[in-house]
Design a protein around this motif. Structure first.
Motif, PDB file in Angstrom:
ATOM      1  N   ALA A 270       0.856  -1.191   0.000  1.00  0.00           N
ATOM      2  CA  ALA A 270       0.000   0.000   0.000  1.00  0.00           C
ATOM      3  C   ALA A 270       0.890   1.239   0.000  1.00  0.00           C
ATOM      4  O   ALA A 270       1.785   1.363   0.834  1.00  0.00           O
ATOM      5  CB  ALA A 270      -0.919  -0.022   1.207  1.00  0.00           C
ATOM      6  N   ASP A 271       0.640   2.137  -0.962  1.00  0.00           N
ATOM      7  CA  ASP A 271       1.495   3.310  -1.173  1.00  0.00           C
ATOM      8  C   ASP A 271       0.760   4.590  -0.795  1.00  0.00           C
ATOM      9  O   ASP A 271      -0.387   4.804  -1.214  1.00  0.00           O
ATOM     10  CB  ASP A 271       1.919   3.382  -2.642  1.00  0.00           C
ATOM     11  N   PHE A 272       1.454   5.415  -0.044  1.00  0.00           N
ATOM     12  CA  PHE A 272       0.836   6.630   0.487  1.00  0.00           C
ATOM     13  C   PHE A 272       1.628   7.870   0.143  1.00  0.00           C
ATOM     14  O   PHE A 272       2.841   7.823  -0.076  1.00  0.00           O
ATOM     15  CB  PHE A 272       0.751   6.539   2.028  1.00  0.00           C
TER      16      PHE A 272
ATOM     17  N   ILE B  66      -3.954   7.914   0.592  1.00  0.00           N
ATOM     18  CA  ILE B  66      -3.570   6.661  -0.064  1.00  0.00           C
ATOM     19  C   ILE B  66      -3.392   6.928  -1.557  1.00  0.00           C
ATOM     20  O   ILE B  66      -4.205   7.621  -2.176  1.00  0.00           O
ATOM     21  CB  ILE B  66      -4.567   5.510   0.228  1.00  0.00           C
ATOM     22  N   ASN B  67      -2.302   6.455  -2.138  1.00  0.00           N
ATOM     23  CA  ASN B  67      -2.087   6.620  -3.577  1.00  0.00           C
ATOM     24  C   ASN B  67      -2.604   5.385  -4.310  1.00  0.00           C
ATOM     25  O   ASN B  67      -3.429   5.490  -5.201  1.00  0.00           O
ATOM     26  CB  ASN B  67      -0.603   6.850  -3.877  1.00  0.00           C
ATOM     27  N   GLU B  68      -2.148   4.218  -3.914  1.00  0.00           N
ATOM     28  CA  GLU B  68      -2.603   3.000  -4.590  1.00  0.00           C
ATOM     29  C   GLU B  68      -2.212   1.783  -3.766  1.00  0.00           C
ATOM     30  O   GLU B  68      -1.406   1.870  -2.838  1.00  0.00           O
ATOM     31  CB  GLU B  68      -1.963   2.885  -5.980  1.00  0.00           C
ATOM     32  N   VAL B  69      -2.814   0.650  -4.119  1.00  0.00           N
ATOM     33  CA  VAL B  69      -2.275  -0.615  -3.647  1.00  0.00           C
ATOM     34  C   VAL B  69      -1.791  -1.365  -4.874  1.00  0.00           C
ATOM     35  O   VAL B  69      -2.334  -1.205  -5.964  1.00  0.00           O
ATOM     36  CB  VAL B  69      -3.301  -1.488  -2.875  1.00  0.00           C
ATOM     37  N   ASN B  70      -0.753  -2.156  -4.700  1.00  0.00           N
ATOM     38  CA  ASN B  70      -0.256  -3.003  -5.773  1.00  0.00           C
ATOM     39  C   ASN B  70      -0.480  -4.439  -5.347  1.00  0.00           C
ATOM     40  O   ASN B  70       0.048  -4.873  -4.325  1.00  0.00           O
ATOM     41  CB  ASN B  70       1.218  -2.703  -6.028  1.00  0.00           C
ATOM     42  N   THR B  71      -1.292  -5.153  -6.136  1.00  0.00           N
ATOM     43  CA  THR B  71      -1.697  -6.492  -5.704  1.00  0.00           C
ATOM     44  C   THR B  71      -0.630  -7.552  -5.996  1.00  0.00           C
ATOM     45  O   THR B  71      -0.667  -8.624  -5.430  1.00  0.00           O
ATOM     46  CB  THR B  71      -3.039  -6.906  -6.339  1.00  0.00           C
TER      47      THR B  71
END
Ligand code: ADP
Ligand code: MG
Ligand code: MG
Length: 353
Positions: free
Chosen positions: A296-298, A308-313
């Motif tokens: 999880a990128d913030f 929150i910017n994005e999550v990378n699965t």
């Protein structure tokens, strides 16, 4: 009994080479006493090629780039087929898709593995698909009450019919600077930062080369903080890390070519900031119905607000990538991390049966 682990790597994507490096690292890290490793290579044309079962370490990635001889239909991996044909060889126990981007991280491969009834590492169809599409992901985050930057989205035909109106909306709702991104990519491919109308026009043209949908976001000045989340129903959060790009932003070159970007682990942030980010990461994981893992990128603004910017699965997964490094600093070494993920895959599959 050894776990028969199918490693799925390569793929028809911009991250083909990265995926090969990851496969090599995973093979080296796996305990050959516990795992029987079955490589499945997807070449740049998208063909699946089955390699021989690996009994020992592999020297370099070229040993993993099998040529077309043993082309495999993905359907032939179905356990049902093995049973029906009463073959000697047992089906694979778990598949680990080490693939990034479209056709790997976006739910398509996951859907195939669901149909085959094979346990697989990582996120399911829904989380993978929603996590790949930045517009869907942000809509879900908004619904979950997670703070994030403002955004608007357009599909290509809307833009082509009314470019001026699209630009006016961006300027009115977001202003400059803003970021234009293809909705369904990763690795910063096709992303531009814009500070005026001319750049905005060029950025739309660029992003639409990669996708029929683009997202435009308000640009923020902030630190970039990332955490790893691991688990199924009771996910845990790693320590935080910070990425410090030497460039204007964390673009494709900075990620894969320059080696210039510094990863600082643990990130030098306050207990309050970490607490806020951890809580949001777990909430994001649950909101997208994730399983296995997520990075999880913030953005952390000067006044201590986490967005929150994005999550990378399927985050970068070499031993030098952020996600494994975050867990290493949290006390989970790379080989243990892989084992945890395989066990989580088995657990999730068993629950569905
Ligand atoms: P990707 O999925 O390709 O990693 P990101 O949305 O994470 O795409 O964007 C890549 C990088 O661009 C980020 O790591 C950050 O450096 C920069 N960036 C993206 N969106 C913004 C934004 N809204 N404000 C400031 N910087 C941004
Ligand atoms: Mg991404
Ligand atoms: Mg990113």
């Amino acid at each position: 009994m050894k776990t028969k682990l199918g490693l799925l790597y390569g793929g028809k994507s911009a991250e083909h080479k990265v995926s090969l490096q990851t496969a090599l690292a995973v093979i080296r890290a796996l305990d050959h006493e516990k795992f029987e490793i079955h490589p499945i290579y997807i070449n740049v044309e998208g063909q699946w090629i089955k390699g021989p079962q690996l009994t020992g370490p592999v020297e370099n990635v070229t040993a993993l780039e099998f040529s077309q001889g043993n082309q495999l239909s993905p359907l032939s991996l179905a356990p049902a087929l093995f049973q029906a044909e009463k073959q000697e060889q047992q089906p694979l126990d778990v598949i680990f898709p080490l693939l990034h981007g479209p056709n790997g991280e976006d739910g398509t491969v996951q859907g195939l593995l669901e149909l085959l009834n094979l346990p697989y590492v990582g996120n399911g169809v829904l989380a993978s698909a929603a996590g790949m599409d930045k517009v869907m992901m942000k809509n879900v985050f908004a619904q979950a009450g997670l703070s994030q930057v403002n955004y608007v989205a357009f599909i290509k035909s809307e833009w082509e019919m009314a470019k001026e109106a699209a630009y006016a909306e961006v300027e009115q709702v977001l202003g400059y600077p803003c970021f234009v991104k293809p909705a369904n990519l990763g690795s910063s491919v096709g992303i531009s930062k814009c500070t005026n109308r001319t750049e905005l026009d060029a950025a739309f043209g660029e992003a639409f080369q990669f996708d029929r949908k683009v997202i435009i976001e308000e640009g923020v000045v902030a630190r970039e903080i990332e955490v790893g989340v691991l688990g199924n129903d009771a996910p845990e959060c790693s320590v935080a890390g910070e990425i410090v790009p030497k460039k204007d932003f964390y673009d494709y070159k900075a990620k894969y070519e320059d080696g210039e970007t510094a990863l600082i682990i643990p990130a030098d942030i306050s207990v309050e900031d970490y607490g806020q980010i951890k809580e949001m990461a777990i909430r994001a994981f649950k909101a997208l119905d994730c399983s296995g893992l997520v990075r999880a990128d913030f953005f952390l603004t000067k006044d201590g607000k986490a967005l929150i910017n994005e999550v990378n699965t399927m985050p970068g997964f070499t031993p030098f990538s952020m996600f494994p490094l975050l867990w290493k600093h949290t006390g989970v070494e790379y080989p243990q991390l892989i084992e945890r993920l395989v066990n989580l895959a088995k657990e999730r599959h068993a629950e569905k049966q």
